[in-house]
Design a protein around this motif. Structure first.
Motif, PDB file in Angstrom:
ATOM      1  N   ARG A   1      48.015  36.582  31.722  1.00 50.39           N
ATOM      2  CA  ARG A   1      47.528  37.063  33.019  1.00 50.39           C
ATOM      3  C   ARG A   1      46.010  37.215  33.026  1.00 50.39           C
ATOM      4  N   LEU A   2      45.431  37.573  31.880  1.00 49.66           N
ATOM      5  CA  LEU A   2      43.982  37.674  31.808  1.00 49.66           C
ATOM      6  C   LEU A   2      43.345  36.293  31.919  1.00 49.66           C
ATOM      7  N   ALA A   3      43.970  35.274  31.338  1.00 47.21           N
ATOM      8  CA  ALA A   3      43.475  33.906  31.465  1.00 47.21           C
ATOM      9  C   ALA A   3      43.509  33.470  32.934  1.00 47.21           C
ATOM     10  N   ASP A   4      44.588  33.821  33.648  1.00 48.65           N
ATOM     11  CA  ASP A   4      44.672  33.498  35.072  1.00 48.65           C
ATOM     12  C   ASP A   4      43.568  34.180  35.860  1.00 48.65           C
ATOM     13  N   LEU A   5      43.253  35.415  35.493  1.00 46.21           N
ATOM     14  CA  LEU A   5      42.211  36.166  36.187  1.00 46.21           C
ATOM     15  C   LEU A   5      40.855  35.484  36.018  1.00 46.21           C
ATOM     16  N   PHE A   6      40.534  35.070  34.798  1.00 47.35           N
ATOM     17  CA  PHE A   6      39.261  34.386  34.562  1.00 47.35           C
ATOM     18  C   PHE A   6      39.249  33.013  35.226  1.00 47.35           C
ATOM     19  N   ARG A   7      40.398  32.320  35.201  1.00 50.77           N
ATOM     20  CA  ARG A   7      40.462  30.999  35.815  1.00 50.77           C
ATOM     21  C   ARG A   7      40.162  31.063  37.313  1.00 50.77           C
ATOM     22  N   SER A   8      40.613  32.137  37.969  1.00 52.67           N
ATOM     23  CA  SER A   8      40.389  32.292  39.413  1.00 52.67           C
ATOM     24  C   SER A   8      39.096  33.039  39.716  1.00 52.67           C
ATOM     25  N   GLU A   9      38.295  33.335  38.659  1.00 55.84           N
ATOM     26  CA  GLU A   9      37.002  34.018  38.795  1.00 55.84           C
ATOM     27  C   GLU A   9      37.139  35.381  39.473  1.00 55.84           C
ATOM     28  N   HIS A  10      38.155  36.123  39.074  1.00 56.44           N
ATOM     29  CA  HIS A  10      38.354  37.479  39.570  1.00 56.44           C
ATOM     30  C   HIS A  10      38.216  38.519  38.456  1.00 56.44           C
ATOM     31  N   GLU A  11      37.574  38.113  37.354  1.00 59.12           N
ATOM     32  CA  GLU A  11      37.341  39.071  36.274  1.00 59.12           C
ATOM     33  C   GLU A  11      36.266  40.081  36.679  1.00 59.12           C
ATOM     34  N   ILE A  12      36.232  41.199  35.975  1.00 62.14           N
ATOM     35  CA  ILE A  12      35.148  42.157  36.164  1.00 62.14           C
ATOM     36  C   ILE A  12      33.921  41.612  35.435  1.00 62.14           C
ATOM     37  N   PRO A  13      32.782  41.445  36.106  1.00 60.06           N
ATOM     38  CA  PRO A  13      31.579  41.004  35.382  1.00 60.06           C
ATOM     39  C   PRO A  13      31.233  41.973  34.254  1.00 60.06           C
ATOM     40  N   PHE A  14      30.795  41.438  33.133  1.00 62.63           N
ATOM     41  CA  PHE A  14      30.531  42.292  31.976  1.00 62.63           C
ATOM     42  C   PHE A  14      29.444  43.314  32.249  1.00 62.63           C
TER      43      PHE A  14
END
Length: 482
Positions: free
Chosen positions: A389-402
């Protein structure tokens, strides 16, 4: 801090840092009414990227209402990587040298022309043989670096200043405050005590001494010192810390104490068995040795470990309900209902203990995402349950910016905190798997020497935040994606 929430939900969340920048800026107006002041902005796919000084950041364009050119930020904006932690906060004594303002102003112009330290000017002043003026010059240089959190350089300047004027309360105050900030509270105590003897009516001297006492696990002394400081000058921060110290002292009034090579264990006798306490000490000592090998450094002072019932833990720490333990310079561990050290408790202990090592190596300047990521990695903890699920989040560019995770996670809800912890672990696993633990150690060391987070990243793994997010995304997709 270690999150105890295990359910992960992904949603649309707005994240933003609040950061000090020069007078002219572009103003990013967010949908939620908040604003960000940046030097420059640019669009990149689903993100709006912006620069502040040497650092680059990114937020989702969907969170932005519009960007306005030529804005002027207010003076009250605070640094994004400021000490937003639940422990002794970033602190700078306000006391100054005794010289008249004209003399200090002239000396400042000489030592800090254009806002940068002139090493030749410092050397010239030493050759002139005026000890008081030389001390003042090195004090100004040390304060300049202290204000920029360049603690290694600051320490060197203050130590030189003290060689020329060992009885100057202003220099003593700053030097003691720096030692507390960099994890050497016990070493700070004699300097802070000397400053109080020289200037007993100085609220700054009393405040710094209280910080050194509190960080050295001398709560009752800190309470007395801070009360005297507040009589001399009201201060909301000191009042808040006084209240925290009083809560802790009240709860622990009848606690017993046990010491080992590296730890001081405090506990309420009826809440824990002798067997559990023995196991805790043995586990901590073993994990201490592991962390020395893994991180190549050890904390300078004995570490206080305090055992609480669950409710007392939250009463004392004021931590959010999702937290499982706290390291605010002391390891605060809830142990209600436990009769032995379980594998889960052992991981919690190692996680919290790791923060002491990380803070020592980085001089207290480690951003929270890196601090929590390393602490989870050494537990050790795996991303296998949430990796897909974390990979999906990064793939869709919905991660929290560092950059939005540089400050404390305590402001997060349980769901937000789990996401922040998982992203932190993912970043550290990527760096460790790609470059090795030695580069993580070098990043921490550069932070301790005064580098910004992005500068430390660029100097070691050659990535800024945006590049790191992209690389972590590729890493997750390659490891956990379909």
């Amino acid at each position: 801090m270690r999150a105890s929430v295990i359910i992960l939900l992904f949603g649309s969340i707005s994240w933003f840092p609040i950061t000090a920048v020069p007078a002219s800026a572009e103003v990013i107006h967010l949908n939620n009414g908040r604003t960000i002041w940046a030097d420059h902005t640019r669009e990149n796919g689903a993100h709006l990227e912006y620069d502040i000084g040497d650092n680059s950041y990114a937020i989702l364009k969907s969170t932005v209402d519009h960007v306005e050119a030529g804005g002027v930020p207010p003076a009250s904006v605070s640094p994004a990587n400021g000490q937003d932690r639940h422990d002794v906060p970033a602190f700078a004594p306000t006391g100054n040298l005794k010289d008249d303002q004209k003399s200090i102003s002239e000396l400042t112009d000489k030592v800090l022309p254009g806002g940068a330290i002139d090493a030749n000017a410092l050397e010239d002043l030493e050759h002139q043989g005026n000890a008081s003026r030389t001390a003042a010059a090195y004090y100004l240089a040390g304060k300049h670096e202290f204000d920029r959190q360049n603690f290694s350089k600051s320490r060197s300047y203050f130590e030189t200043a003290l060689r020329y004027d060992p009885d100057n309360p202003a220099i003593l105050n700053y030097y003691a405050a720096l030692l507390v900030r960099t994890g050497s509270a016990a070493e700070a105590l004699p300097y802070a005590e000397h400053a109080v003897r020289l200037a007993p009516d100085s609220p700054d001297a009393r405040t710094v001494l209280g910080y050194a006492q509190f960080a050295s696990d001398r709560n009752r002394d800190a309470i007395r010192t801070w009360k005297l400081s507040l009589q001399l000058r009201p201060d909301a921060t000191v009042q808040r810390l006084l209240a925290k110290a009083e809560r802790e002292a009240s709860v622990e009034a009848d606690y017993s104490q046990r010491e080992s090579s590296h730890f001081t264990l405090r506990y309420e006798g009826k809440q824990t068995s002798e067997s559990l306490r023995g196991q805790l000490i043995a586990t901590l000592e073993s994990e201490y040795d592991d962390l020395v090998r893994e991180l190549g450094i050890s904390p300078r002072s004995s570490i206080a470990v305090i055992l609480y019932t669950d409710q007392t833990f939250f009463d004392v720490t004021q931590a959010p309900s999702w937290s499982g333990a706290v390291n605010d310079g002391k390891l605060r561990i809830p142990v209600q209902g436990l009769s032995s050290v379980t594998p889960e408790l052992a991981r919690v202990l190692k996680h919290e203990l790791a923060h002491s090592f990380i803070n020592q190596l980085s001089a207290g300047r480690c951003p929270q995402w890196l601090n929590e990521g390393i602490a989870q990695a050494v537990e050790p903890k795996s991303l296998s349950a949430n990796g897909h699920r974390l990979a999906d989040l990064f793939r869709s560019e919905h991660e929290i910016p560092f950059n939005a995770m540089e400050g404390s996670f305590m402001r997060f809800s349980g769901t937000e905190a789990v996401l922040a912890y998982d992203e932190s672990l993912a970043a550290v696993q990527y760096i460790n798997d790609t470059y090795g633990m030695s580069d993580l150690q070098r990043i921490l060391a550069r932070l301790g020497q005064g580098s910004s987070t992005e500068a430390a990243l660029r100097e070691t793994i050659h990535s800024d935040y945006r590049q790191l997010e992209q690389e972590v995304g590729k890493y997750l997709v390659g490891k956990y994606g379909n």
